[in-house]
Design a protein around this motif. Sequence first.
Motif, mmCIF file in Angstrom:
data_model
loop_
_atom_site.group_PDB
_atom_site.id
_atom_site.type_symbol
_atom_site.label_atom_id
_atom_site.label_comp_id
_atom_site.label_asym_id
_atom_site.label_seq_id
_atom_site.Cartn_x
_atom_site.Cartn_y
_atom_site.Cartn_z
ATOM 1 N N SER A 81 0.791 -1.150 0.070
ATOM 2 C CA SER A 81 0.065 0.039 0.150
ATOM 3 C C SER A 81 0.905 1.313 0.121
ATOM 4 O O SER A 81 0.614 2.196 -0.732
ATOM 5 N N GLY A 82 1.803 1.288 0.755
ATOM 6 C CA GLY A 82 2.819 2.543 0.808
ATOM 7 C C GLY A 82 3.602 2.700 -0.462
ATOM 8 O O GLY A 82 3.664 3.759 -1.024
ATOM 9 N N ILE A 83 4.021 1.580 -1.147
ATOM 10 C CA ILE A 83 4.687 1.445 -2.396
ATOM 11 C C ILE A 83 3.662 2.225 -3.455
ATOM 12 O O ILE A 83 4.151 2.856 -4.206
ATOM 13 N N GLU A 84 2.412 1.813 -3.408
ATOM 14 C CA GLU A 84 1.342 2.147 -4.479
ATOM 15 C C GLU A 84 1.133 3.478 -4.196
ATOM 16 O O GLU A 84 0.961 4.202 -5.204
ATOM 17 N N LYS A 85 1.321 4.050 -3.083
ATOM 18 C CA LYS A 85 1.075 5.527 -2.824
ATOM 19 C C LYS A 85 1.996 6.297 -3.635
ATOM 20 O O LYS A 85 2.025 7.298 -3.942
ATOM 21 N N LYS A 86 3.498 5.877 -3.268
ATOM 22 C CA LYS A 86 4.399 6.532 -3.819
ATOM 23 C C LYS A 86 4.549 6.263 -5.318
ATOM 24 O O LYS A 86 4.731 7.333 -6.015
ATOM 25 N N ALA A 87 4.196 5.368 -5.783
ATOM 26 C CA ALA A 87 4.025 5.034 -7.286
ATOM 27 C C ALA A 87 3.124 6.009 -8.045
ATOM 28 O O ALA A 87 3.072 6.243 -9.179
ATOM 29 N N ALA A 88 1.941 6.379 -7.321
ATOM 30 C CA ALA A 88 0.793 7.001 -7.903
ATOM 31 C C ALA A 88 1.333 8.432 -8.329
ATOM 32 O O ALA A 88 0.927 9.122 -9.332
ATOM 33 N N ALA A 89 2.471 8.905 -7.900
ATOM 34 C CA ALA A 89 3.167 10.123 -8.280
ATOM 35 C C ALA A 89 4.139 10.224 -9.482
ATOM 36 O O ALA A 89 4.569 11.113 -9.862
ATOM 37 N N ILE A 90 4.290 9.000 -9.901
ATOM 38 C CA ILE A 90 5.081 8.657 -11.168
ATOM 39 C C ILE A 90 4.308 8.963 -12.355
ATOM 40 O O ILE A 90 3.201 8.327 -12.551
#
Length: 126
Positions: A81-90
């Motif tokens: 979930s944390g990774i997906e949140k960071k990746a959303a900014a890519i």
Amino acid sequence: MNVNAEKVIALKPDLVLAHASSMSASADAMKQLKDAGITVLTVNDAQSFQDVYKSISMIGKAAGKEKQADQLIQSMKSDLSGIEKKAAAISEKDEKKVFVEVSPDGYTTGKDTFMNEMLEDIHAKN
């Protein structure tokens, strides 16, 4: 995969984990293990994170470590979930192309695999 059933039996394991993809090539060896009274658990070929979680849960239950398996699954879900949140900014223009080598024989991960799902979750192109 060639499994030396005699060597495995000599080790006196409580549990043998076998991957579904090798069962046809190892059927005779797995039968020998089962005939020797060894518990053989076939782990399914995970095609998604949900399948991975099911495999972890199944292995945890077979090993008498259900609580630890559940904790691992919850930790993985939280990390994802944390990774997906960071990746959303890519942005799409910043997406990286990734090649995942699964084995030295040149096998790579395909479309319906949890590894591809992982790449999609971090906005990488397989």
